[in-house]
Design an enzyme around this catalytic site. Sequence first.
Site, short mmCIF file in Angstrom:
data_model
loop_
_atom_site.label_atom_id
_atom_site.label_comp_id
_atom_site.label_asym_id
_atom_site.label_seq_id
_atom_site.Cartn_x
_atom_site.Cartn_y
_atom_site.Cartn_z
N GLU A 117 3.73 5.62 3.06
CA GLU A 117 2.92 4.65 2.32
C GLU A 117 2.45 5.30 1.02
OE1 GLU A 117 -0.07 3.29 5.09
OE2 GLU A 117 1.35 1.99 6.12
N HIS A 233 -6.30 -4.77 -1.46
CA HIS A 233 -4.90 -4.50 -1.12
C HIS A 233 -4.02 -5.29 -2.10
CE1 HIS A 233 -1.22 -3.99 1.15
NE2 HIS A 233 -1.85 -3.16 1.97
N ARG A 279 -3.38 2.83 -4.36
CA ARG A 279 -3.55 1.40 -4.09
C ARG A 279 -4.35 0.68 -5.18
NH1 ARG A 279 -5.18 -0.11 1.96
NH2 ARG A 279 -3.04 0.57 2.33
N HIS A 338 -9.95 -5.72 1.06
CA HIS A 338 -9.29 -5.20 2.26
C HIS A 338 -10.15 -4.20 3.02
CE1 HIS A 338 -5.90 -4.07 4.76
NE2 HIS A 338 -5.93 -2.83 4.35
N ARG A 373 -9.48 4.64 -0.69
CA ARG A 373 -8.98 5.19 0.57
C ARG A 373 -7.46 5.33 0.55
NH1 ARG A 373 -6.86 2.71 5.02
NH2 ARG A 373 -7.35 0.70 4.12
#
Length: 503
Positions: A117, A233, A279, A338, A373
């Site tokens: 990811e 997200h 992200r 998110h 995060r």
Amino acid sequence: MADLDRVIRTDAVVVGTGVAGLTTALSLRGFDVALVTKTALGGGSTWWAQGGIAAAISAEDSPRLHAGDTLAVGAGLNDPGAVALLAENAVAGIRMLLERGARFDVDEAGRPVLGREAGHSVRRILHADGDATGAEVSRALAAAAAGADHLEVHEHTFVTDLVVDGGRVVGVTARTGAGERIAILAGSVVLATGGIGRAYANTTNPVEVTGDGMAMAARAGARIGDAEFVQFHPTALDAGVDPMPLLTEALRGEGATLIDDAGERFMPGEHPDAELAPRDVVARAVWRRIRSGRKVFLDATAAIGDDLPERFPTVDRLCRAAGIDPTRDPVPVAPAAHYHMGGIAVGLTGRSTLPGLWAVGEASRTGVHGANRLASNSLLEGLVFGESVASDIAGVGASASVRVGEIADPGPNPEPTPDAVAAVRGAMWEGVGLVRDADSLRGALATIGRVTARLPAASGEARNLAEVAAIVAEAALARTESRGAHFRSDHPHPDETHLETAR
Ligand code: SIN
């Protein structure tokens, strides 16, 4: 003493039954624990998690590398001790989960299949049933909790407030599904109530994620930290559904690309890591495209194609429910709230600034995630810090012998206020979203203030949502810089003088 239907005395109360609450409660073996949830056992965001759990288990990986990736993405705001604790205890957390009955995807030799990811320098994501990791974690831990003798499970019980006596938290008040008003008194109270996603009009979080723990902790005077850091997200399925279904980052890890309605792949022009950039970077790039009038799609047709139903069955099901075949067509996406990096300020053992109160998981702010995060560190956070909280409580010796004076009546359920909730959620999305400025934040605060003034006085989800929304907006107004997930168009650069704020 308020006219309560019941007062329960126990050693410890754990509120919330996601991975953090279940892990804490299960690890408090040897104590009598009341495990309380407003849903059925296992409710909250954990069940919905797709991507997986990060842990340095491959030969090319190490806790040091995992910690380095976590720090790089966190944009300077992480607590290095919390990051080290997370990365170094990841494998032990996974082992504990396996002992409690969870199963991960393995290859023919029985070795875990590791996904990739954004922000991870190597493959390190364990997953279950392709992209249903949260459901498997939830299933295993909820089953273990249902069979644990030391736990008394209170389902469909809404915790209204903390009971504080002489500056110490000594329990909670609650309304049960049967309409009873109760108090649960205990030497240790743990809030594992999850995040604040429902404070936003667009979110991947389930409806129950209304910031209850953070709101009640703030009302009791606990310190809240980093509230302005809300993670969006980049790829929620944009098909008019609330909550917005998640399209896991693991799809991009396997090569899916982001394109706009002109067919242009735009992420390579935004960041050297393209779709696997941190992200916050990807989410803002998608947001800017959409705000400029374009549509954005996640295209997995070439990279994954016909393998998608087998490798990502949850994504396949969600897309098909919206009438889209993700093996053939790019899927429309938009960013959505998110995860909350901020929350109840705690140290490494989960102790808050109020004696008797611990917080764990998304409800807490340990500093482990910094300003942004790293993907798949959240289920891990619940496992590692849940264990740490339980050890700390066991060390101080949770006990049912607390003294308490007056207990406030939790009152009856307030009438639902859907218009007020919609107004708060809309104000947060427009004013406290991916890109904020002083005017948008003040506008949101004005709307939230007007709505709050009209809400019933009794504690309930709507009041909690409005209170946490105001805390997030105020913190975002105070942080006159941009860092990680907090982007101020009127202060677009990081400013080192802002490296720590707390409410
Ligand atoms: C995802 O599967 O994309 C979400 C993973 C995460 O939020 O950690």
